[in-house]
Design a protein around this motif. Structure first.
Motif, PDB file in Angstrom:
ATOM      1  N   GLN A 196      -8.649 119.981  44.870  1.00 38.64           N
ATOM      2  CA  GLN A 196      -8.847 118.582  45.238  1.00 38.64           C
ATOM      3  C   GLN A 196      -9.633 117.874  44.145  1.00 38.64           C
ATOM      4  N   LEU A 257      -9.647 113.477  47.140  1.00 37.38           N
ATOM      5  CA  LEU A 257      -8.236 113.272  47.451  1.00 37.38           C
ATOM      6  C   LEU A 257      -7.687 114.504  48.169  1.00 37.38           C
ATOM      7  N   CYS A 258      -6.726 114.307  49.040  1.00 42.51           N
ATOM      8  CA  CYS A 258      -6.106 115.440  49.724  1.00 42.51           C
ATOM      9  C   CYS A 258      -5.355 116.277  48.677  1.00 42.51           C
ATOM     10  N   SER A 260      -2.238 117.173  48.192  1.00 42.75           N
ATOM     11  CA  SER A 260      -0.998 116.615  47.634  1.00 42.75           C
ATOM     12  C   SER A 260      -1.283 115.439  46.713  1.00 42.75           C
ATOM     13  N   ASP A 261      -2.229 114.582  47.098  1.00 41.59           N
ATOM     14  CA  ASP A 261      -2.599 113.455  46.231  1.00 41.59           C
ATOM     15  C   ASP A 261      -3.309 113.938  44.970  1.00 41.59           C
ATOM     16  N   SER A 262      -4.044 115.026  45.110  1.00 35.23           N
ATOM     17  CA  SER A 262      -4.725 115.601  43.944  1.00 35.23           C
ATOM     18  C   SER A 262      -3.707 116.145  42.947  1.00 35.23           C
ATOM     19  N   THR A 264      -0.700 115.029  42.582  1.00 35.71           N
ATOM     20  CA  THR A 264      -0.125 113.835  41.968  1.00 35.71           C
ATOM     21  C   THR A 264      -1.062 113.291  40.890  1.00 35.71           C
ATOM     22  N   PHE A 265      -2.357 113.309  41.160  1.00 43.14           N
ATOM     23  CA  PHE A 265      -3.349 112.846  40.184  1.00 43.14           C
ATOM     24  C   PHE A 265      -3.250 113.674  38.901  1.00 43.14           C
TER      25      PHE A 265
END
Length: 275
Positions: A196, A257-258, A260-262, A264-265
């Motif tokens: 994360q 960030l969760c 999945s968003d991490s 993506t980051f």
């Protein structure tokens, strides 16, 4: 790390070197023959036998295969690598190697997730002697060896919360940084690892400026907390201390960030770097 000799403990590197020498002599090989048949430099092999150098684990894997000794050299290497770390860090490493659950916060790319080239850059300082360069190489080898615990069987459950700062302080080498981001992306997809990212937008937090935090849980349920700054480390096992640091970690995890968003980051950081 070995049996005391005249009141002094034998280093892990010395034990490894002695074992390597015994295996070579038992096989009836000279250092020159071993160098020719394995592709490793003769002087390098000599320094391994004398305990002056610590190799990468892959060297010991090769030599294990060469001598047919079923992982003996690798097992000695795992003990010898502790010589590269300060005494105050060794008990933490012992507990980390046995932990079933790990929660880690890091303001920079964690050592467990660093590529070889990035680790070398992080650990390097201006060197004026060959001994200084060799010391860095030993630390790099030990750090890479420590990463093996992420893939052992059974694998521990590991969660990393990494500050966005880690993604903004890039490597001096574009290739090294791209490889590091690709490695972070790959690890984030491992089944036993959660990554994360703690974004700048999360604002100030309790661990800002205090270095890294690691929480470890053993098979029997016991837990420790370990904090580390630039020049100090503190290992805590009192329940109240562990609970206090766990609460701090939980708050950071909730701000991050969760997964999945991490991921993506990380992918966006890689695209930005390539562009």
């Amino acid at each position: 790390m070995g049996e005391p000799v005249d009141g002094q403990p034998v280093s892990g590197r010395a034990v490894l070197g002695q074992t390597l020498k015994v295996l070579r002599e038992k096989a009836g090989k000279s250092l020159g023959q071993l160098a020719d048949e394995t592709g490793y430099d003769k002087s390098y092999l000599s320094r391994l036998e004398s305990g002056e150098r610590l190799s990468k684990v892959t060297v010991m894997e090769d030599l294990d295969g060469y001598f047919g000794c079923s992982g003996l050299l690798v097992s000695h290497w795992k003990l010898a690598r502790h010589d590269a770390f300060k005494d105050k860090y060794k008990e933490f490493m012992r507990l980390e190697a046995m932990a079933r659950i790990m929660h880690k916060y890091a303001p920079n790319v964690p050592g467990l997730l660093q590529t070889e080239q990035f680790a070398r850059e992080v650990l390097s300082e201006p060197q004026t002697t060959d001994q200084g360069v060799e010391a860095v190489e030993e630390q790099v080898a030990a750090r890479l060896g420590r990463q093996l615990l992420l893939r052992k069987d059974p694998a521990p459950s590991v969660r990393f919360v990494i500050d966005e700062l880690a993604f903004r302080r890039t490597s001096a080498s574009a290739t090294t940084w791209e490889d590091q981001l690709l490695h972070l992306e790959a690890v984030a997809n491992w089944s036993n690892v959660v990554v994360q990212v703690l974004p700048f937008s999360a604002g100030v937090h309790a661990l800002m400026g205090k270095g890294s935090l690691t929480l470890l849980w053993q098979k029997d349920g016991s837990a420790v907390a370990y904090t580390e700054g630039d020049s100090s480390g503190l290992l805590m096992d009192r329940p109240e201390d562990v609970t206090r640091h766990r609460l701090s970690y939980d708050r950071l995890r909730d701000l991050a960030l969760c997964p999945s968003d991490s991921l993506t980051f990380i992918k966006d950081a890689l695209k930005e770097h390539r562009s």
